[in-house]
Design a protein around this motif. Structure first.
Motif, PDB file in Angstrom:
ATOM      1  N   UNK A  84       0.784  -1.203   0.055  1.00  0.00           N
ATOM      2  CA  UNK A  84       0.014  -0.034   0.090  1.00  0.00           C
ATOM      3  C   UNK A  84       0.873   1.048  -0.096  1.00  0.00           C
ATOM      4  N   UNK A  85       0.915   2.197  -1.108  1.00  0.00           N
ATOM      5  CA  UNK A  85       1.648   3.188  -1.010  1.00  0.00           C
ATOM      6  C   UNK A  85       1.139   4.275  -0.111  1.00  0.00           C
ATOM      7  N   UNK A  86       2.102   5.140   0.170  1.00  0.00           N
ATOM      8  CA  UNK A  86       1.660   6.401   1.141  1.00  0.00           C
ATOM      9  C   UNK A  86       0.930   7.236   0.199  1.00  0.00           C
ATOM     10  N   UNK A  87       1.435   7.601  -0.882  1.00  0.00           N
ATOM     11  CA  UNK A  87       0.728   8.598  -1.794  1.00  0.00           C
ATOM     12  C   UNK A  87       1.011   7.997  -3.425  1.00  0.00           C
ATOM     13  N   UNK A  88       0.463   8.604  -3.997  1.00  0.00           N
ATOM     14  CA  UNK A  88       0.589   8.391  -5.435  1.00  0.00           C
ATOM     15  C   UNK A  88      -0.199   7.151  -5.786  1.00  0.00           C
ATOM     16  N   UNK A  89       0.456   6.138  -6.251  1.00  0.00           N
ATOM     17  CA  UNK A  89       0.060   4.893  -6.530  1.00  0.00           C
ATOM     18  C   UNK A  89      -1.099   4.857  -7.524  1.00  0.00           C
ATOM     19  N   UNK A  90      -1.171   5.619  -8.380  1.00  0.00           N
ATOM     20  CA  UNK A  90      -2.294   5.847  -9.776  1.00  0.00           C
ATOM     21  C   UNK A  90      -3.351   6.730  -8.895  1.00  0.00           C
ATOM     22  N   UNK A  91      -3.561   6.954  -7.948  1.00  0.00           N
ATOM     23  CA  UNK A  91      -4.688   7.830  -7.292  1.00  0.00           C
ATOM     24  C   UNK A  91      -4.664   9.330  -7.644  1.00  0.00           C
ATOM     25  N   UNK A  92      -4.408   9.795  -9.010  1.00  0.00           N
ATOM     26  CA  UNK A  92      -4.181  10.836  -9.399  1.00  0.00           C
ATOM     27  C   UNK A  92      -5.567  11.605 -10.103  1.00  0.00           C
ATOM     28  N   UNK A  93      -5.723  12.921  -9.847  1.00  0.00           N
ATOM     29  CA  UNK A  93      -7.074  13.345 -10.491  1.00  0.00           C
ATOM     30  C   UNK A  93      -6.748  14.531 -11.137  1.00  0.00           C
ATOM     31  N   UNK A  94      -5.681  15.161 -11.601  1.00  0.00           N
ATOM     32  CA  UNK A  94      -5.471  16.293 -12.250  1.00  0.00           C
ATOM     33  C   UNK A  94      -5.959  16.393 -13.634  1.00  0.00           C
ATOM     34  N   UNK A  95      -6.040  15.193 -14.497  1.00  0.00           N
ATOM     35  CA  UNK A  95      -6.557  15.210 -15.772  1.00  0.00           C
ATOM     36  C   UNK A  95      -8.160  15.287 -15.684  1.00  0.00           C
ATOM     37  N   UNK A  96      -8.789  14.921 -14.667  1.00  0.00           N
ATOM     38  CA  UNK A  96     -10.039  14.665 -14.463  1.00  0.00           C
ATOM     39  C   UNK A  96     -10.413  16.284 -14.116  1.00  0.00           C
ATOM     40  N   UNK A  97      -9.825  16.921 -13.474  1.00  0.00           N
ATOM     41  CA  UNK A  97     -10.222  18.289 -12.959  1.00  0.00           C
ATOM     42  C   UNK A  97     -10.148  19.238 -14.312  1.00  0.00           C
ATOM     43  N   UNK A  98      -9.143  18.923 -15.234  1.00  0.00           N
ATOM     44  CA  UNK A  98      -9.101  19.722 -16.348  1.00  0.00           C
ATOM     45  C   UNK A  98     -10.432  19.609 -17.345  1.00  0.00           C
ATOM     46  N   UNK A  99     -10.717  18.399 -17.309  1.00  0.00           N
ATOM     47  CA  UNK A  99     -11.782  18.006 -18.071  1.00  0.00           C
ATOM     48  C   UNK A  99     -12.896  18.444 -17.791  1.00  0.00           C
ATOM     49  N   UNK A 100     -13.180  18.343 -16.420  1.00  0.00           N
ATOM     50  CA  UNK A 100     -14.469  18.724 -15.944  1.00  0.00           C
ATOM     51  C   UNK A 100     -14.540  20.497 -15.755  1.00  0.00           C
ATOM     52  N   UNK A 101     -13.686  21.022 -15.844  1.00  0.00           N
ATOM     53  CA  UNK A 101     -13.295  22.387 -15.816  1.00  0.00           C
ATOM     54  C   UNK A 101     -13.993  22.979 -17.345  1.00  0.00           C
ATOM     55  N   UNK A 102     -13.430  22.181 -18.135  1.00  0.00           N
ATOM     56  CA  UNK A 102     -13.915  22.686 -19.424  1.00  0.00           C
ATOM     57  C   UNK A 102     -15.295  22.406 -19.731  1.00  0.00           C
ATOM     58  N   UNK A 103     -15.863  20.936 -19.410  1.00  0.00           N
ATOM     59  CA  UNK A 103     -17.277  20.980 -19.605  1.00  0.00           C
ATOM     60  C   UNK A 103     -18.146  21.942 -18.666  1.00  0.00           C
ATOM     61  N   UNK A 104     -17.785  22.337 -17.615  1.00  0.00           N
ATOM     62  CA  UNK A 104     -18.502  23.353 -16.621  1.00  0.00           C
ATOM     63  C   UNK A 104     -18.471  24.891 -17.255  1.00  0.00           C
TER      64      UNK A 104
END
Length: 584
Positions: A84-104
């Motif tokens: 179990x990683x302390x951080x990271x490990x693929x749990x990243x959401x920056x790209x989603x935020x960019x997409x949702x910002x555009x759609x909004x």
């Protein structure tokens, strides 16, 4: 890719790290506010071009290391070393935020809906792809279709949404993308056809995962399999894509060695360019020892059929057939994927045997390899396919086989088109089901029922056709066949100590020795027990790869990745995936 290379710096800043809430809670910089930025179609295009950054790199495509391709080092996924990683490990959401910002925000300045529609479709495509990758990795994940602020405490700290909810939303997104995107084919822009190819991939994955992973009690497997069929059928009926062909002896090789993606078959590719100094490293990867000496694993080599369509593994003592003989009269894709007797480099006539300094199994990779002029470090520039039509045809055949609706006519317009490229005979439904391959059945132990034989054969075809394109991890996971990864990886057969002429040209190519290394120049020398570990030692056998590294796969845990500890500390409502111990 041109789009990736030309991004404006002002868009790139949206990838900045997030604040103390963990993810999704940082507002865009003021200079990127919709009132100032989304004022024209040019702005929409510039912003959505940034989404292409998520397309896999060349290394993420060819650098396969699960069980198709074996190296001197092993991935953590096959050694049980994942923690179990302390951080990271693929749990990243920056790209989603960019997409949702555009759609909004894309329509805040009154851009005409007809003008904006294709960019909305592009955003929906990339959100579907983003969430598909997250679900494949973690299972349940929080679904967000809006930009969050620090005031959105309930949303920032909510629990993971059920996989069923998320995947229904993914399906809605990809359907919307299909409806909005244009039909002009392009190997570097996402189109309606790219969206259908992604839908085909997503729905096959989800349908088979739900079918075989009964421990998760996920409903509606057939719903997703039927959607995979529909997406594939829509592509097959109207897209105009085809299987590239030239001659059976070179067409498969040429498809991947082509400097520019072949537009007949490649739907989307990662682009490279000498003019823009954007290269990758596949040639160097296959001819040096620097990247773990990659080579095909023996079970995959065994899976290639004979040229007449019969099974290699039906031969007596098939695991004791030496290299020259085992390579004769096989599916031509084998000789276009690895070095076989008579192999020559593109642009050269010198015949080369496998180089054990560059391949740990003896089955040296040649797929994607181009001319020797590109052999230097990071000098390859052939485009890398991300979606191609052959995958869509295989998705179609597999989904119908799993549904029990596959017919011979279905096979003839899908798998047979792929086999025809290399002159292989047709796959016959009745014959396959009447005589399931025991060799494949021993690997894919979850397959049963009246369609067992054809499901096994479609899996064979998929593995052979898509090798080195990094589909294998997801395939093994969705089929619930993780036990395969815990088996000993093996390579070429040698009957013991001695001299070996690999291509039968009268010259000794390999010497397996004990004691002092011989001094005669010319052959490759492999010391028994260190450079060549054989199953039976002096008595010979298959090469054992990483024989001293323990391999394991935990069935009740390892099909999903763990949630990082830091994220669970920030959000007490995030549960951990089954049987991953993180101390919380």
């Amino acid at each position: 890719m041109k789009k990736i290379l030309s991004l404006a710096a002002c868009v790139a800043v949206l990838s900045a790290v997030w604040g103390c809430k963990g993810f999704l809670d940082r507002q865009p910089l003021s200079e990127l506010s919709p009132d100032q930025f989304f004022t024209s179609e040019k702005d929409l295009k510039l912003y959505t071009n940034s989404f292409y950054n998520v397309i896999p790199s060349a290394e993420d495509i060819y650098n396969e290391g699960i069980d198709n391709v074996v190296k001197t080092t092993l991935e953590d996924q096959v050694t049980g070393k994942r923690t179990v990683p302390t951080s990271g490990g693929g749990w990243d959401w920056g790209e989603l935020r960019k997409i949702n910002y555009f759609l909004q925000n894309y329509n805040k300045r009154g851009i005409a809906p007809a003008t904006a529609s294709k960019y909305v479709g592009l955003a929906k495509f990339f959100r579907a792809w983003f969430y598909f990758n997250k679900v494949a990795r973690f299972g349940d994940v929080p679904w967000y279709n809006q930009v969050l602020s620090t005031a959105d405490e309930p949303l920032l700290t909510k629990a993971r949404d059920p996989r069923t909810v998320v995947m229904d939303s993914v399906l809605a997104d990809i359907n919307d993308a299909v409806a909005r995107l244009g039909t002009a084919r392009s190997t570097e822009e996402v189109t309606k056809w790219t969206a259908l190819a992604l839908k085909s991939r997503i729905c096959l994955f989800e349908g088979t995962f739900r079918k075989y992973h009964t421990e998760f009690s996920l409903p509606n497997a057939d719903k997703f399999l039927n959607e995979a069929v529909k997406a594939s059928e829509d592509m097959m009926a109207a897209s105009g894509y085809s299987i590239y062909g030239s001659s059976p002896e070179s067409a498969y090789r040429d498809l991947f060695a082509s400097l520019k993606a072949v537009p007949e078959e490649v739907i989307l590719a990662r682009k490279f360019s000498a003019d823009q100094q954007v290269f990758h490293n596949v040639n160097y990867y296959t001819i040096t020892a620097s990247y773990g000496r990659p080579g095909l694993e023996k079970k995959l080599v065994n899976s290639y059929l004979m040229k007449d369509g019969t099974r290699f593994t039906d031969k007596a003592d098939f695991n004791k057939i030496q290299f020259y003989d085992e390579m004769q009269n096989r599916d031509p894709r084998l000789a276009q994927t690895i070095r076989t007797p008579g192999y020559t480099r593109i642009g050269n006539t010198n015949k080369l045997v496998p180089d054990f300094g560059a391949t740990v199994t003896g089955y040296q990779l040649t797929k994607f390899v181009t001319a020797e002029t590109e052999d230097s470090y990071n000098k390859s520039l052939n485009d890398m396919p991300v979606f191609r039509y052959a995958e869509v045809l295989l998705n179609y055949a597999e989904a119908k086989a799993e549904l029990g609706t596959l017919t011979q006519a279905d096979l003839d317009k899908s798998v047979q088109l792929i086999r025809k490229r290399v002159g292989m005979p047709a796959l016959l439904l009745t014959k396959a089901n009447a005589d399931p391959d025991p060799y494949l059945a021993g690997q894919y132990t979850s397959v049963s029922g009246t369609n067992k034989g054809i499901i096994l054969e479609v899996r064979r075809e998929r593995r052979v056709e898509l090798v080195m394109e990094s589909y294998r991890w997801n395939d093994v996971m969705r089929w619930k066949e993780g036990h395969i990864l815990a088996e000993q990886f093996k390579g070429m057969y040698f009957p013991g100590l001695g001299k070996y002429d690999l291509d039968k040209d009268g010259t000794i190519d390999v010497v397996i020795y004990e004691g002092t290394k011989p001094t005669e120049k010319g052959p490759q020398y492999l010391k028994l027990g260190t450079e060549a570990v054989l199953e039976g030692g002096k008595n010979g056998g298959l090469l054992l790869i990483n024989a001293n590294i323990a391999k394991t796969f935990t069935e009740n845990r390892d099909y999903l990745f763990p949630i990082p500890i830091q994220e669970r500390l920030l959000n007490k409502n995030l549960t951990q995936n089954p049987n991953w111990a993180d101390g919380l």
